[in-house]
Design a protein around this motif. Structure first.
Motif, PDB file in Angstrom:
ATOM      1  N   GLY A  36      74.352  16.182  23.585  1.00  0.00           N
ATOM      2  CA  GLY A  36      73.669  17.417  22.806  1.00  0.00           C
ATOM      3  C   GLY A  36      75.041  17.755  22.594  1.00  0.00           C
ATOM      4  O   GLY A  36      75.427  19.126  21.406  1.00  0.00           O
ATOM      5  N   ALA A  37      76.350  18.157  23.618  1.00  0.00           N
ATOM      6  CA  ALA A  37      77.276  18.483  23.601  1.00  0.00           C
ATOM      7  C   ALA A  37      78.036  18.221  22.556  1.00  0.00           C
ATOM      8  O   ALA A  37      79.374  18.647  22.236  1.00  0.00           O
ATOM      9  N   ASN A  38      78.533  16.975  22.083  1.00  0.00           N
ATOM     10  CA  ASN A  38      79.683  15.551  21.621  1.00  0.00           C
ATOM     11  C   ASN A  38      78.565  16.024  20.401  1.00  0.00           C
ATOM     12  O   ASN A  38      79.072  16.487  19.251  1.00  0.00           O
ATOM     13  N   GLN A  39      76.930  16.199  19.600  1.00  0.00           N
ATOM     14  CA  GLN A  39      77.334  16.331  19.129  1.00  0.00           C
ATOM     15  C   GLN A  39      76.969  17.955  18.344  1.00  0.00           C
ATOM     16  O   GLN A  39      77.808  17.948  17.137  1.00  0.00           O
ATOM     17  N   ALA A  40      76.950  18.839  18.907  1.00  0.00           N
ATOM     18  CA  ALA A  40      78.126  20.568  18.967  1.00  0.00           C
ATOM     19  C   ALA A  40      79.139  20.038  18.545  1.00  0.00           C
ATOM     20  O   ALA A  40      79.342  20.691  17.465  1.00  0.00           O
ATOM     21  N   VAL A  41      79.992  19.475  19.258  1.00  0.00           N
ATOM     22  CA  VAL A  41      81.459  19.459  18.664  1.00  0.00           C
ATOM     23  C   VAL A  41      82.001  19.303  17.484  1.00  0.00           C
ATOM     24  O   VAL A  41      82.421  19.579  16.771  1.00  0.00           O
ATOM     25  N   ALA A  42      80.967  17.561  17.692  1.00  0.00           N
ATOM     26  CA  ALA A  42      81.157  16.870  15.902  1.00  0.00           C
ATOM     27  C   ALA A  42      80.810  17.684  14.680  1.00  0.00           C
ATOM     28  O   ALA A  42      81.166  18.170  14.075  1.00  0.00           O
ATOM     29  N   ALA A  43      79.692  18.654  15.358  1.00  0.00           N
ATOM     30  CA  ALA A  43      78.865  19.269  13.869  1.00  0.00           C
ATOM     31  C   ALA A  43      79.807  20.827  13.882  1.00  0.00           C
ATOM     32  O   ALA A  43      80.843  20.738  12.496  1.00  0.00           O
ATOM     33  N   ALA A  44      80.743  21.272  15.101  1.00  0.00           N
ATOM     34  CA  ALA A  44      81.442  22.194  14.920  1.00  0.00           C
ATOM     35  C   ALA A  44      82.346  21.866  14.144  1.00  0.00           C
ATOM     36  O   ALA A  44      83.263  22.340  13.076  1.00  0.00           O
ATOM     37  N   ARG A  45      83.631  20.763  14.220  1.00  0.00           N
ATOM     38  CA  ARG A  45      84.496  20.594  13.889  1.00  0.00           C
ATOM     39  C   ARG A  45      84.471  19.889  12.887  1.00  0.00           C
ATOM     40  O   ARG A  45      85.841  19.819  11.571  1.00  0.00           O
ATOM     41  N   ALA A  46      83.632  19.139  12.118  1.00  0.00           N
ATOM     42  CA  ALA A  46      82.935  19.078  11.020  1.00  0.00           C
ATOM     43  C   ALA A  46      82.648  20.190   9.805  1.00  0.00           C
ATOM     44  O   ALA A  46      82.668  20.105   8.356  1.00  0.00           O
ATOM     45  N   GLY A  47      83.432  21.330  10.106  1.00  0.00           N
ATOM     46  CA  GLY A  47      82.142  22.439   9.355  1.00  0.00           C
ATOM     47  C   GLY A  47      81.149  22.809   9.571  1.00  0.00           C
ATOM     48  O   GLY A  47      80.938  23.962   8.646  1.00  0.00           O
ATOM     49  N   GLY A  48      80.029  23.187  10.779  1.00  0.00           N
ATOM     50  CA  GLY A  48      79.230  23.076  10.547  1.00  0.00           C
ATOM     51  C   GLY A  48      79.642  24.913  11.859  1.00  0.00           C
ATOM     52  O   GLY A  48      80.431  24.992  12.477  1.00  0.00           O
ATOM     53  N   ASP A  49      77.849  25.300  11.448  1.00  0.00           N
ATOM     54  CA  ASP A  49      77.948  27.190  12.325  1.00  0.00           C
ATOM     55  C   ASP A  49      77.058  26.730  12.974  1.00  0.00           C
ATOM     56  O   ASP A  49      75.766  26.403  12.918  1.00  0.00           O
ATOM     57  N   VAL A  50      77.227  25.901  14.540  1.00  0.00           N
ATOM     58  CA  VAL A  50      76.928  25.059  15.518  1.00  0.00           C
ATOM     59  C   VAL A  50      76.508  26.556  16.449  1.00  0.00           C
ATOM     60  O   VAL A  50      77.790  27.083  17.529  1.00  0.00           O
ATOM     61  N   VAL A  51      75.123  26.502  17.071  1.00  0.00           N
ATOM     62  CA  VAL A  51      74.266  27.362  18.000  1.00  0.00           C
ATOM     63  C   VAL A  51      74.569  26.102  19.137  1.00  0.00           C
ATOM     64  O   VAL A  51      72.824  24.671  19.060  1.00  0.00           O
ATOM     65  N   MET A  52      74.511  26.225  20.757  1.00  0.00           N
ATOM     66  CA  MET A  52      73.813  24.975  21.584  1.00  0.00           C
ATOM     67  C   MET A  52      73.537  25.843  22.741  1.00  0.00           C
ATOM     68  O   MET A  52      73.586  27.005  23.001  1.00  0.00           O
ATOM     69  N   ILE A  53      72.280  24.794  23.094  1.00  0.00           N
ATOM     70  CA  ILE A  53      71.096  25.529  24.314  1.00  0.00           C
ATOM     71  C   ILE A  53      70.812  24.793  24.539  1.00  0.00           C
ATOM     72  O   ILE A  53      71.385  23.297  24.598  1.00  0.00           O
ATOM     73  N   GLY A  54      70.972  24.646  26.010  1.00  0.00           N
ATOM     74  CA  GLY A  54      70.865  24.135  27.377  1.00  0.00           C
ATOM     75  C   GLY A  54      70.989  24.577  28.628  1.00  0.00           C
ATOM     76  O   GLY A  54      71.129  26.144  28.419  1.00  0.00           O
ATOM     77  N   ALA A  55      72.272  24.030  29.453  1.00  0.00           N
ATOM     78  CA  ALA A  55      72.719  24.838  30.305  1.00  0.00           C
ATOM     79  C   ALA A  55      73.795  23.633  31.273  1.00  0.00           C
ATOM     80  O   ALA A  55      73.739  23.074  31.126  1.00  0.00           O
ATOM     81  N   VAL A  56      74.979  24.765  31.871  1.00  0.00           N
ATOM     82  CA  VAL A  56      75.443  24.176  32.769  1.00  0.00           C
ATOM     83  C   VAL A  56      75.228  23.999  34.240  1.00  0.00           C
ATOM     84  O   VAL A  56      74.941  25.724  34.548  1.00  0.00           O
ATOM     85  N   GLY A  57      76.106  24.379  35.289  1.00  0.00           N
ATOM     86  CA  GLY A  57      76.303  24.291  36.764  1.00  0.00           C
ATOM     87  C   GLY A  57      77.412  25.296  37.079  1.00  0.00           C
ATOM     88  O   GLY A  57      78.264  26.071  36.139  1.00  0.00           O
ATOM     89  N   THR A  58      76.887  25.967  38.066  1.00  0.00           N
ATOM     90  CA  THR A  58      78.076  26.757  38.636  1.00  0.00           C
ATOM     91  C   THR A  58      79.796  26.602  39.665  1.00  0.00           C
ATOM     92  O   THR A  58      79.970  27.133  40.130  1.00  0.00           O
ATOM     93  N   ASP A  59      79.572  25.173  39.017  1.00  0.00           N
ATOM     94  CA  ASP A  59      80.601  24.503  40.111  1.00  0.00           C
ATOM     95  C   ASP A  59      81.859  24.067  38.644  1.00  0.00           C
ATOM     96  O   ASP A  59      81.673  24.828  37.816  1.00  0.00           O
ATOM     97  N   GLU A  60      83.030  23.579  39.197  1.00  0.00           N
ATOM     98  CA  GLU A  60      83.873  24.147  38.361  1.00  0.00           C
ATOM     99  C   GLU A  60      84.132  23.617  36.659  1.00  0.00           C
ATOM    100  O   GLU A  60      84.285  23.675  36.059  1.00  0.00           O
ATOM    101  N   TYR A  61      82.246  22.000  36.739  1.00  0.00           N
ATOM    102  CA  TYR A  61      82.443  21.438  35.852  1.00  0.00           C
ATOM    103  C   TYR A  61      81.800  22.203  34.247  1.00  0.00           C
ATOM    104  O   TYR A  61      82.157  22.632  33.729  1.00  0.00           O
ATOM    105  N   GLY A  62      81.201  23.559  35.140  1.00  0.00           N
ATOM    106  CA  GLY A  62      80.466  23.786  34.098  1.00  0.00           C
ATOM    107  C   GLY A  62      81.314  25.008  33.409  1.00  0.00           C
ATOM    108  O   GLY A  62      80.844  25.594  32.359  1.00  0.00           O
ATOM    109  N   SER A  63      82.051  25.658  33.834  1.00  0.00           N
ATOM    110  CA  SER A  63      82.930  26.332  32.895  1.00  0.00           C
ATOM    111  C   SER A  63      84.051  25.431  31.855  1.00  0.00           C
ATOM    112  O   SER A  63      84.320  26.155  31.036  1.00  0.00           O
TER     113      SER A  63
END
Length: 294
Positions: A41-68
Motif C-alpha cells: 500500500g505504501a509503495n503504491q502511495a509513494v509511486a503515485a505521489a511521485r508521479a504527480g498524484g494527490d494521494v491519501v494513505m489509509i492504514g496503520a503503523v505501530g508504536t515502534d521506531e519503524y512506525g515513525s
C-alpha cells in the motif's frame, strides 16, 4: 492533479542481498543488508505521489521506531497520512532476499496492518472524495472488501493488486474495475498458466485486466476486445522489489489524468523499468520528471 486513495499496508522492508537465495535448510552469506520503507500500500502511495498524484494513505503503523520512519517516508513523498493511524505494538515488516539476478523472495509479518479491520468514517469519506482507489491484499480481507464496496457505491474507480494471492471473498471482484495481477497471481486465481487464457477467465468477473509479465511487459484485456501485449523497456534489473507497485501507482495517475490505456501502460512501464535499475522498494521509485524523460 489526480485524487487517489490508497487503502493498504505499510511495512519496513528488511532486505538481504545475496548471490543466490538459500534452499531449504541452507545458509548462505549475504553481501549487504538494508532497511527500507515498504509495504504494497505504501509503495503504491509513494509511486503515485511521485508521479504527480494527490494521494491519501489509509492504514496503520505501530508504536515502534519503524512506525515513525514509515510515516515520515510517506510524508516526504507528499502523501497525506492523516488516516494512517498509530496503534500499540509493532509495525508490519517484510523480510526480503534479493539475488544477483534481481529476483526476490518475501515473508511479510502484518503487525499493525492486521488491526485495520474496518474503514471508519474518515476512510469512507476519503474514498468517496477520490477519483481512484488502490487496493492490495496485505490488509485483512474484510476491510479490503468494505473499501471496494464503498468505492463502487460512490462511483470511484477501483484498482486491485491481488497480492499476496489468496482465495477472494465472494463478490469482491464484482466491485473491482481493474485487476492487476502478475502472471503467477493470475494463474493462481484462475488455474490457467497461460496469461491470455487467465485474462479471459478473469474478465468474467472484472471489466478490465492487466497481467504484468516482468521483462516481457504486460497483457491488457477488456471485455469485448482482444488482449494486447505491451512490451517492457529493455533494462538490466538490480532489484525487482517494488516494481509492480511502481507500475500500479503510476498507472493510476495516468488513468486519472485521462490518458488512453496504451499511453498509460507505456508510462507506467517506463516507471517500473526505472525502479528495477535501483535497489530498494520505495527508495527506487522515480519522480514524474524522470518518467517523462524516459
Amino acid at each position: 492533479m489526480t485524487a487517489i486513495a490508497v487503502l493498504g499496508s505499510t511495512n519496513m522492508d528488511l532486505v538481504a542481498y545475496v548471490a543466490r537465495a538459500p534452499g531449504r535448510g541452507e545458509t548462505v552469506t549475504g553481501r549487504e543488508f538494508r532497511t527500507v520503507p515498504g509495504g504494497k500500500g505504501a509503495n503504491q502511495a509513494v509511486a503515485a505521489a511521485r508521479a504527480g498524484g494527490d494521494v491519501v494513505m489509509i492504514g496503520a503503523v505501530g508504536t515502534d521506531e519503524y512506525g515513525s520512519a514509515l510515516r515520515t517516508n510517506l510524508e516526504h513523498a507528499g502523501v497525506d497520512t492523516e488516516l494512517l493511524h498509530t496503534v500499540a505494538g509493532p509495525s508490519g515488516t517484510a523480510h526480503i532476499v534479493v539475488d544477483d539476478e534481481g529476483s526476490n523472495a518475501i515473508v511479510v509479518i502484518p503487525g499493525a496492518n492486521g488491526t485495520v479491520t474496518s474503514l471508519g468514517p474518515g476512510g469512507s469519506a476519503a474514498i468517496a472524495a477520490a477519483g481512484l482507489l488502490l487496493l492490495q491484499l496485505e490488509l485483512p480481507l474484510p476491510v479490503v472488501t468494505e473499501g471496494a464496496r464503498t468505492a463502487k457505491a460512490r462511483g470511484v474507480r477501483t484498482i486491485l493488486t491481488p497480492s499476496p494471492v489468496q482465495p477472494l471473498p465472494a463478490g469482491l471482484l464484482d466491485d473491482i474495475d481493474l485487476l492487476v495481477p502478475n502472471e503467477h497471481e493470475a494463474a493462481a486465481l484462475t488455474g490457467c498458466v497461460d496469461p491470455h487464457g487467465a485474462a479471459q477467465i478473469l474478465l468474467r468477473q472484472v471489466p478490465e485486466v492487466v497481467i504484468t509479465l516482468g521483462r516481457k511487459g504486460c497483457l491488457y484485456a477488456a471485455r469485448g476486445g482482444e488482449p494486447v501485449l505491451f512490451p517492457a523497456p529493455e533494462v538490466t534489473a538490480v532489484d525487482t522489489t517494488g516494481a509492480g507497485d511502481t507500475f500500479v501507482g503510476t498507472l493510476a495517475v495516468a488513468l486519472g489524468e485521462g490518458r488512453s490505456v496504451p499511453a498509460a501502460l507505456a508510462w507506467a512501464s517506463s516507471a517500473a523499468a526505472l525502479c528495477v535499475q535501483r535497489p530498494g522498494a520505495s527508495t527506487s521509485m522515480p519522480h514524474r520528471s524522470e518518467i517523462d524523460a524516459a
